[in-house]
Write a protein that holds these residues in place. Sequence first.
Motif, mmCIF file in Angstrom:
data_model
loop_
_atom_site.group_PDB
_atom_site.id
_atom_site.type_symbol
_atom_site.label_atom_id
_atom_site.label_comp_id
_atom_site.label_asym_id
_atom_site.label_seq_id
_atom_site.Cartn_x
_atom_site.Cartn_y
_atom_site.Cartn_z
ATOM 1 N N ILE A 82 28.306 -34.853 24.100
ATOM 2 C CA ILE A 82 29.611 -34.597 23.484
ATOM 3 C C ILE A 82 29.373 -33.988 22.106
ATOM 4 O O ILE A 82 29.858 -32.906 21.812
ATOM 5 C CB ILE A 82 30.483 -35.860 23.375
ATOM 6 N N ASP A 83 28.634 -34.685 21.257
ATOM 7 C CA ASP A 83 28.368 -34.200 19.904
ATOM 8 C C ASP A 83 27.145 -33.284 19.833
ATOM 9 O O ASP A 83 27.033 -32.466 18.936
ATOM 10 C CB ASP A 83 28.165 -35.380 18.947
ATOM 11 N N TYR A 84 26.237 -33.452 20.756
ATOM 12 C CA TYR A 84 25.006 -32.657 20.738
ATOM 13 C C TYR A 84 24.353 -32.682 22.119
ATOM 14 O O TYR A 84 24.686 -33.513 22.964
ATOM 15 C CB TYR A 84 24.012 -33.199 19.705
ATOM 16 N N GLY A 89 13.340 -30.680 22.239
ATOM 17 C CA GLY A 89 13.119 -31.716 21.237
ATOM 18 C C GLY A 89 14.023 -31.624 20.011
ATOM 19 O O GLY A 89 13.889 -32.413 19.083
ATOM 20 N N TYR A 90 14.945 -30.671 20.003
ATOM 21 C CA TYR A 90 15.854 -30.490 18.873
ATOM 22 C C TYR A 90 17.289 -30.803 19.286
ATOM 23 O O TYR A 90 17.696 -30.507 20.408
ATOM 24 C CB TYR A 90 15.807 -29.044 18.349
ATOM 25 N N MET A 91 18.039 -31.347 18.343
ATOM 26 C CA MET A 91 19.464 -31.576 18.578
ATOM 27 C C MET A 91 20.215 -30.272 18.336
ATOM 28 O O MET A 91 20.026 -29.626 17.309
ATOM 29 C CB MET A 91 20.016 -32.637 17.610
ATOM 30 N N VAL A 92 21.054 -29.904 19.299
ATOM 31 C CA VAL A 92 21.904 -28.728 19.144
ATOM 32 C C VAL A 92 23.335 -29.253 19.070
ATOM 33 O O VAL A 92 23.840 -29.826 20.037
ATOM 34 C CB VAL A 92 21.746 -27.746 20.325
#
Length: 126
Positions: A82-84, A89-92
């Motif tokens: 929902i938020d990411y 390995g990275y938050m988008v």
Amino acid sequence: MKKCPECHVEVACTADSGTCWCMSYPSVLPVSEDDNLSCLCPSCLAKRVNTKLGEIYQEYTTNDLIRLAKPYASNTQLVENIDYTMENGYMVFSAWYLLKRGKCCGNGCRNCPYGSLSTKDANNVG
């Protein structure tokens, strides 16, 4: 305990008490006995909410989307899907997360919901 109708994981639903983990998710889905939405696990509900948000992004104006997201701005607990999303390995961050911020940061975020608004114009919406 109930079982998620999609993945069959056990789910603790306390919505009848007036408070439940699912109440922190964007309220964009119709609650229906047929769909049994209150019994989805966190992951399956997040995916379904994200799908619905994708539809809403096509129908609403940016200002309407900001108003829809504003009540959730104080939710500091980020919800995957929902938020990411996680990518290599990275938050988008998602458009929903960026809408909760209420303004464009001007960094050219991949999922920026503010479209072609200039940073100055985007900071004045809402």
